[in-house]
Design an enzyme around this catalytic site. Sequence first.
Site, PDB file in Angstrom:
ATOM      1  N   ARG A  42     -38.038  59.521 -13.233  1.00 28.75           N
ATOM      2  CA  ARG A  42     -37.524  59.098 -11.919  1.00 28.75           C
ATOM      3  C   ARG A  42     -38.225  57.854 -11.399  1.00 28.75           C
ATOM      4  O   ARG A  42     -37.610  57.021 -10.738  1.00 28.75           O
ATOM      5  CB  ARG A  42     -37.651  60.237 -10.908  1.00 28.75           C
ATOM      6  CG  ARG A  42     -36.669  61.354 -11.238  1.00 28.75           C
ATOM      7  CD  ARG A  42     -36.660  62.398 -10.175  1.00 28.75           C
ATOM      8  NE  ARG A  42     -35.712  63.449 -10.516  1.00 28.75           N
ATOM      9  CZ  ARG A  42     -35.543  64.537  -9.823  1.00 28.75           C
ATOM     10  NH1 ARG A  42     -36.248  64.740  -8.732  1.00 28.75           N
ATOM     11  NH2 ARG A  42     -34.665  65.437 -10.205  1.00 28.75           N
ATOM     12  N   ASP A 146     -32.404  65.053   6.638  1.00 28.18           N
ATOM     13  CA  ASP A 146     -33.051  65.026   5.325  1.00 28.18           C
ATOM     14  C   ASP A 146     -34.172  64.000   5.382  1.00 28.18           C
ATOM     15  O   ASP A 146     -34.176  63.106   6.232  1.00 28.18           O
ATOM     16  CB  ASP A 146     -32.060  64.656   4.217  1.00 28.18           C
ATOM     17  CG  ASP A 146     -32.526  65.114   2.841  1.00 28.18           C
ATOM     18  OD1 ASP A 146     -32.041  66.168   2.360  1.00 28.18           O
ATOM     19  OD2 ASP A 146     -33.394  64.441   2.245  1.00 28.18           O
TER      20      ASP A 146
HETATM   21  C1  LIG Z   1     -31.684  70.401  -3.644  1.00 29.40           C
HETATM   22  S1  LIG Z   1     -31.361  69.560  -2.141  1.00 29.40           S
HETATM   23  C2  LIG Z   1     -30.578  70.835  -1.202  1.00 29.40           C
HETATM   24  C3  LIG Z   1     -29.375  70.346  -0.438  1.00 29.40           C
HETATM   25  C4  LIG Z   1     -28.588  71.416   0.315  1.00 29.40           C
HETATM   26  N1  LIG Z   1     -29.390  72.047   1.333  1.00 29.40           N
HETATM   27  C5  LIG Z   1     -28.048  72.449  -0.630  1.00 29.40           C
HETATM   28  O1  LIG Z   1     -28.550  73.575  -0.690  1.00 29.40           O
HETATM   29  O2  LIG Z   1     -27.108  72.131  -1.362  1.00 29.40           O
HETATM   30  C6  LIG Z   1     -32.997  69.499  -1.426  1.00 29.40           C
HETATM   31  C7  LIG Z   1     -33.131  68.448  -0.329  1.00 29.40           C
HETATM   32  O3  LIG Z   1     -34.360  68.657   0.349  1.00 29.40           O
HETATM   33  C8  LIG Z   1     -34.835  67.394   0.773  1.00 29.40           C
HETATM   34  N2  LIG Z   1     -36.264  67.507   1.100  1.00 29.40           N
HETATM   35  C9  LIG Z   1     -37.317  67.680   0.263  1.00 29.40           C
HETATM   36  N3  LIG Z   1     -38.475  67.701   0.935  1.00 29.40           N
HETATM   37  C10 LIG Z   1     -38.162  67.545   2.246  1.00 29.40           C
HETATM   38  C11 LIG Z   1     -38.937  67.469   3.452  1.00 29.40           C
HETATM   39  N4  LIG Z   1     -40.275  67.562   3.429  1.00 29.40           N
HETATM   40  N5  LIG Z   1     -38.286  67.275   4.607  1.00 29.40           N
HETATM   41  C12 LIG Z   1     -36.929  67.178   4.646  1.00 29.40           C
HETATM   42  N6  LIG Z   1     -36.147  67.238   3.543  1.00 29.40           N
HETATM   43  C13 LIG Z   1     -36.754  67.424   2.349  1.00 29.40           C
HETATM   44  C14 LIG Z   1     -34.531  66.484  -0.393  1.00 29.40           C
HETATM   45  O4  LIG Z   1     -34.509  65.120  -0.029  1.00 29.40           O
HETATM   46  C15 LIG Z   1     -33.173  67.011  -0.852  1.00 29.40           C
HETATM   47  O5  LIG Z   1     -32.104  66.271  -0.332  1.00 29.40           O
END
Ligand SMILES: C[S@@+](CC[C@H](N)C(=O)[O-])C[C@H]1O[C@@H](n2cnc3c(N)ncnc32)[C@H](O)[C@@H]1O
Length: 291
Positions: A42, A146
Amino acid sequence: MDKWQQQEFPMTLADFDFLRNLAYSHTGIVLPERKKQMVYSRLSRRLRTLSFKTFSQYCRYLETNTQELPEFINALTTNLTAFFREKHHFVHLDKQICPQWLANKQKRIRIWSAACSTGEEAYSIAMTLYGRIDLNLFDLKILATDLNTQVLETAKKGIYSAEVLPTIPANFSSKYTKPLPKTEHFSIKQRIKDLVHFKQLNLLQPWPMNGPFDVIFCRNVFIYFDSETKKRIIKKFRTLLSDGGYLIIGHSESINDFAADFEFVGQTIYRAKQRSAPFLSSHLQQLQGAE
Ligand SMILES: C[S@@+](CC[C@H](N)C(=O)[O-])C[C@H]1O[C@@H](n2cnc3c(N)ncnc32)[C@H](O)[C@@H]1O
């Protein structure tokens, strides 16, 4: 020499430790040794773009250039998502939660999609509720946040590949999406987009919202956090949820160790218990202290 030193971009143990410590302190994301290949691939793109030859150079650059931090975070997060992912949550929203609001004649309804990625989750919530709730009578708003600034740009546009259109139930896609002529894409209709407000928010940093929220979706993000971070966030979710509000998490996640303030409804859905009198009085004292 170990294999990480012989790659296109050599990466030392110290480089990996620096990168994972930085990721952890800013995002809460835990990167164990087994994620090294993922981190390498990445971030390689960033090294190529910036014309660096080694990860050590990139680490020094990160140390001195704060504007690289969001790029680093955007490159590292996993953003996999889908419309109506874990469909039972939307069925529960439609069949169990929404009728309670209608019966209570609750006028103000607030939902938070925390970690919304490219927006599919928030738009699925909006499509589920649009025809169910009379927007002339109810004040419905969906906040979608996000950490990753890049995914939020996609989310705000509300334009997706036609390939994923079948993942939206046909009765919703016919009403709430429109094809974009001469492209392989479709767009979310404006009336659905109007219900959703996208904002950048790091779950680890202070939250500017006051709540209360009636439902918080925080799905498929706890899997990246350790117990301490999960515990802290769940506690904060409870303070922003109304009594009887819902917390919905991902299918492979569990908050059972920290869920004393919640009752388990089933299928990774939790309900905030009534606040106890000591909680209310300490909350009141905090508010008075803040005045
Ligand atoms: C796998 S996706 C899940 C998306 C959606 N909630 C779903 O279940 O389909 C995880 C998301 O968490 C976000 N994320 C990770 N760490 C985070 C943080 N500390 N604060 C806010 N968002 C975060 C990432 O950028 C990513 O878009």
